[in-house]
Design a protein around this motif. Structure first.
Motif, PDB file in Angstrom:
ATOM      1  N   HIS A   9       1.499   4.621   6.178  1.00  0.00           N
ATOM      2  CA  HIS A   9       1.740   5.042   7.551  1.00  0.00           C
ATOM      3  C   HIS A   9       3.066   5.768   7.710  1.00  0.00           C
ATOM      4  O   HIS A   9       3.316   6.380   8.749  1.00  0.00           O
TER       5      HIS A   9
ATOM      6  N   SER B 138      -5.969   5.225   9.887  1.00  0.00           N
ATOM      7  CA  SER B 138      -6.604   3.911  10.029  1.00  0.00           C
ATOM      8  C   SER B 138      -7.158   3.370   8.712  1.00  0.00           C
ATOM      9  O   SER B 138      -7.090   2.163   8.473  1.00  0.00           O
ATOM     10  N   PRO B 139      -7.704   4.203   7.797  1.00  0.00           N
ATOM     11  CA  PRO B 139      -8.192   3.626   6.531  1.00  0.00           C
ATOM     12  C   PRO B 139      -7.075   3.351   5.517  1.00  0.00           C
ATOM     13  O   PRO B 139      -7.331   2.724   4.489  1.00  0.00           O
TER      14      PRO B 139
ATOM     15  N   ARG C 213      -4.945  10.894  18.667  1.00  0.00           N
ATOM     16  CA  ARG C 213      -6.276  10.653  18.112  1.00  0.00           C
ATOM     17  C   ARG C 213      -6.338  11.065  16.643  1.00  0.00           C
ATOM     18  O   ARG C 213      -6.966  10.399  15.821  1.00  0.00           O
TER      19      ARG C 213
ATOM     20  N   GLN D 216      -0.677  -0.078   5.067  1.00  0.00           N
ATOM     21  CA  GLN D 216       0.522   0.018   5.895  1.00  0.00           C
ATOM     22  C   GLN D 216       1.592   0.891   5.237  1.00  0.00           C
ATOM     23  O   GLN D 216       2.355   1.573   5.918  1.00  0.00           O
TER      24      GLN D 216
ATOM     25  N   TYR E 202      -4.571   8.455  14.520  1.00  0.00           N
ATOM     26  CA  TYR E 202      -5.368   7.221  14.441  1.00  0.00           C
ATOM     27  C   TYR E 202      -6.519   7.382  13.456  1.00  0.00           C
ATOM     28  O   TYR E 202      -6.760   6.503  12.615  1.00  0.00           O
ATOM     29  N   GLN E 203      -7.245   8.496  13.550  1.00  0.00           N
ATOM     30  CA  GLN E 203      -8.380   8.714  12.655  1.00  0.00           C
ATOM     31  C   GLN E 203      -7.930   8.917  11.213  1.00  0.00           C
ATOM     32  O   GLN E 203      -8.614   8.508  10.269  1.00  0.00           O
TER      33      GLN E 203
ATOM     34  N   GLN F 259      -4.224   7.553  -0.068  1.00  0.00           N
ATOM     35  CA  GLN F 259      -4.870   6.244   0.023  1.00  0.00           C
ATOM     36  C   GLN F 259      -5.109   5.640  -1.359  1.00  0.00           C
ATOM     37  O   GLN F 259      -5.051   4.415  -1.531  1.00  0.00           O
TER      38      GLN F 259
END
Length: 227
Positions: free
Chosen positions: A67, A60-61, A53, A64, A56-57, A224
């Motif tokens: 990651h 997700s923003p 979890r 690729q 994912y949180q 990000q």
């Protein structure tokens, strides 16, 4: 020799040897080892669900390309949670109350995100230093301000983690000392103070987990911007 409340934040020494390395290695011993069975125990199941979890949180923003940082960011958060929680045990020491350690974690990760941005998309990375639509007379001033804010990010990461943990631990020690002193003078007030101490300890457990999450979350936001 009179002791100070801040002595608990000093790096402990045994026979002249700093115990910082032992405190940093201890959390890895506490982690449960994975089993080869399909159905593991409840602790490993809960740990795996929590990590899934969180990843994912967190990712997700992010694009690729970011990651690839999933493993190192997850390991960093688990490591920080373990170090923060370690200081809540009796006769232990919290390494993350040392600004030097927190800056040692924050600066390399922040610098890695900046280098990735300058290597992969140099124009976009440099564009963050000047907001779009800025009037021409304000361009030099804004570039200086944005550059200072960029270089102050790792300092803010380290100081935030250090200040929150130091304040919580110091408040716990102050309230515990007050409860001990009031026990023989005003037992009723001492009992109420002890209840407040238990509630504050629960709050400090939450702070230890939240601050580790915030540290990694801000790193992911910096990532990000540069991927």
């Amino acid at each position: 020799m009179e002791l100070s409340f801040f002595d608990q934040f000093m790096s402990p020494v045994l026979f002249g040897i700093p115990l910082m390395a032992l405190a940093l290695l201890l959390p890895w011993v506490l982690f449960p080892s994975p089993a080869s069975r399909w159905l593991t125990n409840r602790l490993l199941t809960l740990q795996g669900w929590t990590i899934n979890r969180f990843v994912y949180q967190l990712l997700s923003p992010i694009n690729q390309g970011g990651h690839k940082w999933a493993l190192i960011l997850t390991a960093l958060m688990m490591f920080l949670i373990s170090l923060n929680m370690l200081g809540l045990l009796p006769y232990t020491y919290t390494p993350t109350t040392q600004l030097s350690l927190n800056l040692g974690l924050a600066v390399p990760f922040w610098l890695a995100t900046v280098i990735i941005g300058l290597r992969n998309q140099p124009k976009a990375a440099m564009a963050h230093l000047l907001p779009e639509g800025t009037p021409v007379p304000l361009i030099p001033i804004l570039i200086i301000i944005e550059t200072i804010s960029l270089f102050i990010r790792p300092l803010a990461l380290g100081v935030r983690l250090t200040a929150n943990l130091t304040a919580g631990h110091l408040l716990i020690q102050l309230i515990a000392t007050a409860a001990y002193v009031l026990l023989s003078v005003m037992p009723t007030v001492a009992i109420l103070t002890t209840i407040v101490l238990y509630l504050l300890t629960i709050l400090e457990v939450a702070v230890a987990m939240i601050q580790a999450y915030v540290f990694v979350l801000l790193l992911s936001l910096y990532l990000q911007e540069n991927v």
